[in-house]
Design a protein around this motif. Structure first.
Motif, PDB file in Angstrom:
ATOM      1  N   VAL A   1       4.770  23.480   9.967  1.00 42.51           N
ATOM      2  CA  VAL A   1       3.573  23.227   9.173  1.00 42.51           C
ATOM      3  C   VAL A   1       2.677  22.245   9.922  1.00 42.51           C
ATOM      4  N   ARG A   2       1.410  22.304   9.600  1.00 35.61           N
ATOM      5  CA  ARG A   2       0.473  21.322  10.130  1.00 35.61           C
ATOM      6  C   ARG A   2       0.271  20.262   9.053  1.00 35.61           C
ATOM      7  N   VAL A   3       0.731  19.040   9.310  1.00 33.03           N
ATOM      8  CA  VAL A   3       0.680  17.977   8.311  1.00 33.03           C
ATOM      9  C   VAL A   3      -0.701  17.330   8.323  1.00 33.03           C
ATOM     10  N   VAL A   4      -1.324  17.275   7.145  1.00 35.78           N
ATOM     11  CA  VAL A   4      -2.605  16.596   6.967  1.00 35.78           C
ATOM     12  C   VAL A   4      -2.321  15.264   6.289  1.00 35.78           C
ATOM     13  N   SER A   5      -2.608  14.161   6.977  1.00 38.66           N
ATOM     14  CA  SER A   5      -2.263  12.832   6.475  1.00 38.66           C
ATOM     15  C   SER A   5      -3.204  12.398   5.362  1.00 38.66           C
ATOM     16  N   LEU A   6      -2.638  11.818   4.310  1.00 39.21           N
ATOM     17  CA  LEU A   6      -3.401  11.304   3.178  1.00 39.21           C
ATOM     18  C   LEU A   6      -3.265   9.792   3.117  1.00 39.21           C
ATOM     19  N   SER A   7      -4.350   9.084   3.025  1.00 41.94           N
ATOM     20  CA  SER A   7      -4.272   7.647   2.777  1.00 41.94           C
ATOM     21  C   SER A   7      -4.117   7.376   1.286  1.00 41.94           C
ATOM     22  N   SER A   8      -4.559   8.314   0.458  1.00 47.26           N
ATOM     23  CA  SER A   8      -4.451   8.194  -0.995  1.00 47.26           C
ATOM     24  C   SER A   8      -4.298   9.590  -1.583  1.00 47.26           C
ATOM     25  N   LEU A   9      -3.499   9.698  -2.621  1.00 49.90           N
ATOM     26  CA  LEU A   9      -3.258  10.998  -3.241  1.00 49.90           C
ATOM     27  C   LEU A   9      -4.544  11.569  -3.833  1.00 49.90           C
ATOM     28  N   GLU A  10      -5.474  10.700  -4.213  1.00 52.17           N
ATOM     29  CA  GLU A  10      -6.727  11.156  -4.792  1.00 52.17           C
ATOM     30  C   GLU A  10      -7.556  11.985  -3.812  1.00 52.17           C
ATOM     31  N   GLN A  11      -7.257  11.887  -2.519  1.00 52.79           N
ATOM     32  CA  GLN A  11      -7.973  12.689  -1.529  1.00 52.79           C
ATOM     33  C   GLN A  11      -7.566  14.164  -1.583  1.00 52.79           C
ATOM     34  N   GLY A  12      -6.386  14.441  -2.124  1.00 55.76           N
ATOM     35  CA  GLY A  12      -5.829  15.782  -2.080  1.00 55.76           C
ATOM     36  C   GLY A  12      -6.718  16.874  -2.642  1.00 55.76           C
ATOM     37  N   PRO A  13      -7.206  16.757  -3.895  1.00 55.31           N
ATOM     38  CA  PRO A  13      -8.042  17.824  -4.444  1.00 55.31           C
ATOM     39  C   PRO A  13      -9.274  18.123  -3.595  1.00 55.31           C
ATOM     40  N   GLY A  14      -9.914  17.078  -3.067  1.00 58.58           N
ATOM     41  CA  GLY A  14     -11.084  17.284  -2.227  1.00 58.58           C
ATOM     42  C   GLY A  14     -10.753  18.055  -0.961  1.00 58.58           C
TER      43      GLY A  14
ATOM     44  N   ALA B   1      -0.924  18.725   3.013  1.00 62.33           N
ATOM     45  CA  ALA B   1      -1.304  17.318   2.900  1.00 62.33           C
ATOM     46  C   ALA B   1      -0.156  16.523   2.292  1.00 62.33           C
ATOM     47  N   ALA B   2       0.113  15.346   2.854  1.00 63.06           N
ATOM     48  CA  ALA B   2       1.171  14.472   2.359  1.00 63.06           C
ATOM     49  C   ALA B   2       0.864  13.042   2.790  1.00 63.06           C
ATOM     50  N   ARG B   3       1.379  12.088   2.028  1.00 66.66           N
ATOM     51  CA  ARG B   3       1.188  10.684   2.376  1.00 66.66           C
ATOM     52  C   ARG B   3       2.231  10.249   3.399  1.00 66.66           C
ATOM     53  N   PRO B   4       1.815   9.576   4.471  1.00 67.40           N
ATOM     54  CA  PRO B   4       2.777   9.103   5.478  1.00 67.40           C
ATOM     55  C   PRO B   4       3.820   8.182   4.848  1.00 67.40           C
ATOM     56  N   GLY B   5       5.069   8.335   5.284  1.00 70.64           N
ATOM     57  CA  GLY B   5       6.143   7.491   4.789  1.00 70.64           C
ATOM     58  C   GLY B   5       6.695   7.897   3.442  1.00 70.64           C
ATOM     59  N   SER B   6       6.136   8.949   2.841  1.00 69.66           N
ATOM     60  CA  SER B   6       6.613   9.409   1.536  1.00 69.66           C
ATOM     61  C   SER B   6       7.754  10.401   1.710  1.00 69.66           C
TER      62      SER B   6
ATOM     63  N   GLN C   1       0.795  -1.223   0.000  1.00 68.63           N
ATOM     64  CA  GLN C   1       0.000   0.000   0.000  1.00 68.63           C
ATOM     65  C   GLN C   1       0.828   1.273   0.000  1.00 68.63           C
ATOM     66  N   THR C   2       1.982   1.253   0.655  1.00 72.16           N
ATOM     67  CA  THR C   2       2.771   2.483   0.779  1.00 72.16           C
ATOM     68  C   THR C   2       4.228   2.223   0.418  1.00 72.16           C
ATOM     69  N   PRO C   3       4.954   3.259  -0.013  1.00 69.22           N
ATOM     70  CA  PRO C   3       6.385   3.102  -0.289  1.00 69.22           C
ATOM     71  C   PRO C   3       7.156   2.637   0.946  1.00 69.22           C
ATOM     72  N   GLN C   4       6.789   3.156   2.122  1.00 68.67           N
ATOM     73  CA  GLN C   4       7.501   2.783   3.334  1.00 68.67           C
ATOM     74  C   GLN C   4       7.350   1.292   3.625  1.00 68.67           C
ATOM     75  N   ALA C   5       6.131   0.763   3.456  1.00 70.39           N
ATOM     76  CA  ALA C   5       5.902  -0.667   3.684  1.00 70.39           C
ATOM     77  C   ALA C   5       6.701  -1.516   2.702  1.00 70.39           C
ATOM     78  N   LEU C   6       6.791  -1.059   1.466  1.00 67.51           N
ATOM     79  CA  LEU C   6       7.545  -1.802   0.460  1.00 67.51           C
ATOM     80  C   LEU C   6       9.043  -1.756   0.759  1.00 67.51           C
ATOM     81  N   LEU C   7       9.545  -0.607   1.164  1.00 67.81           N
ATOM     82  CA  LEU C   7      10.961  -0.489   1.497  1.00 67.81           C
ATOM     83  C   LEU C   7      11.320  -1.366   2.695  1.00 67.81           C
ATOM     84  N   GLU C   8      10.474  -1.379   3.711  1.00 69.71           N
ATOM     85  CA  GLU C   8      10.726  -2.220   4.877  1.00 69.71           C
ATOM     86  C   GLU C   8      10.694  -3.694   4.512  1.00 69.71           C
TER      87      GLU C   8
END
Length: 356
Positions: free
Chosen positions: A266-279, A246-251, A71-78
């Motif tokens: 900055v105040r980080v807004v967590s994204l589970s998917s990049l598609e959430q960003g525009p909304g 807004a940014a994806r965790p582990g990115s 699901q995430t780059p961090q999970a794949l790297l680990e």
């Protein structure tokens, strides 16, 4: 051919045809939601530029493999670090922090981050007004009009209009007619019958070319120097301070926000998917979206045209870094070398898919 079918067919072929010692099937992790590099279009089926590259590498080096989604780059790297997968496929950024913890293949692309913000039409109008009222542009325009006025006067006198016995209003009308012709270039062959006049007309043509180039160059320079017509005046990532980003965790984007000079600013807004960003941006739940530039461009391309016009891409190419495949430290040097060799050959032959 689909990625999972290619993987299984290559594995089956090599298992049947190669000696057991060389027939090990690689476990390949691939990102499920990282377009345009890698994404799952259905369970067990992936596509994207990095997936295409891996298919080309495996085919060239005759590597058998099976795919598994992450699901995430961090999970794949680990997973690659722990040896759960032999290869991690995606446009994974080789950042300084990651380079010390994970193993990577030869880089195959360069890419950077970008910021997505809402457009601001009122500010865009002010920016345009500032460009048009720039003192340097007004000086260039005034100089051009003064030169045209002088050439028009010489041509007007050369044609003898100044000596006509008509009313002053008629003489002024004849002069403005000559001025309009010289300024626009339409009808210059009708205003003079003398050699001196023809020379002046050729000179006016040169002046128009130079003047148009100077005016266009000044406007272009000012437009480039103006910040994008978004809500915020962003000239570097440091200008994100004080905003909700807004940014994806582990990115890599999250890493940039977690390190100085933005750490705690900055105040980080967590994204589970990049598609959430525009909304989030449209609903005023975030001020900016920080992500891989290629992914943001891909995301914008998927939006309806009317919705796409509500956003501005700012700071393209920020934090430019290399993209590579993740390699497990347990992967044999022979296979790792074969992967690097195939990447080098693909780059040499121009077969590495381009980022949008």
């Amino acid at each position: 051919m689909k990625a999972h079918l290619v993987g299984w067919l290559s594995a089956a072929t090599l298992l049947l045809s190669a000696p057991a010692s060389s027939a090990a099937v690689l476990k390949v992790g691939v990102l499920n939601d990282s377009p345009p590099c890698a994404e799952a279009i259905r369970p067990g089926d992936w596509q994207g530029t990095a997936v295409e590259l891996w298919q080309r590498i495996a085919a060239r080096q005759k590597l058998a493999y099976v795919l598994e989604g992450f699901q995430t780059p961090q999970a794949l790297l680990e997973a690659s670090r722990r040896g759960v997968v032999d290869v991690g496929v995606g446009c994974l950024t080789v950042s300084p922090d990651r380079l010390g913890r994970y193993s990577f293949s030869l880089p195959f692309q360069e890419g950077g981050l970008a910021v997505l913000i809402r457009s601001d039409r009122i500010r865009a109008s002010f920016d345009l007004l500032k460009i048009l009222l720039n003192p340097q542009l007004l000086q260039v325009l005034a100089g051009y009009l003064l030169t045209v006025a002088l050439i028009s006067l010489l041509l007007w006198r050369d044609a003898g209009h100044h000596a006509s016995e008509g009313a002053r209003k008629e003489r002024l009308r004849s002069y403005t007619h000559v001025f309009q012709i010289i300024a626009t270039g339409t009808g210059t062959n009708t205003i003079s019958q003398h050699t001196r006049g023809h020379v002046l007309i050729v000179g006016s043509w040169v002046i128009r070319l130079i003047g148009a180039s100077l005016i266009l160059g000044t406007i272009t320079r000012d437009a480039i120097n103006q910040s994008s017509a978004g809500r915020y005046n962003l000239r570097s990532v440091n200008d994100l301070r004080g905003l909700r980003v807004a940014a994806r965790p582990g990115s890599i984007s999250a890493d940039v926000l977690a390190h100085p000079p933005l750490k705690g600013k900055v105040r980080v807004v967590s994204l589970s998917s990049l598609e959430q960003g525009p909304g989030l941006l449209l609903n005023d739940q975030a001020d900016a979206l920080l992500a891989d530039e290629a992914q943001i461009r891909h995301l914008l391309a998927q939006l309806p045209k009317a919705q796409r016009a509500q956003f501005v891409l700012s700071l393209p190419g920020t934090n430019l870094q290399s993209k590579a495949l993740a390699l497990s430290p347990t992967l044999s040097p022979e296979v790792a070398g074969a992967i690097d060799r195939a990447i080098s050959e693909a780059k040499r032959d121009g077969l590495v898919p381009e980022l949008p």
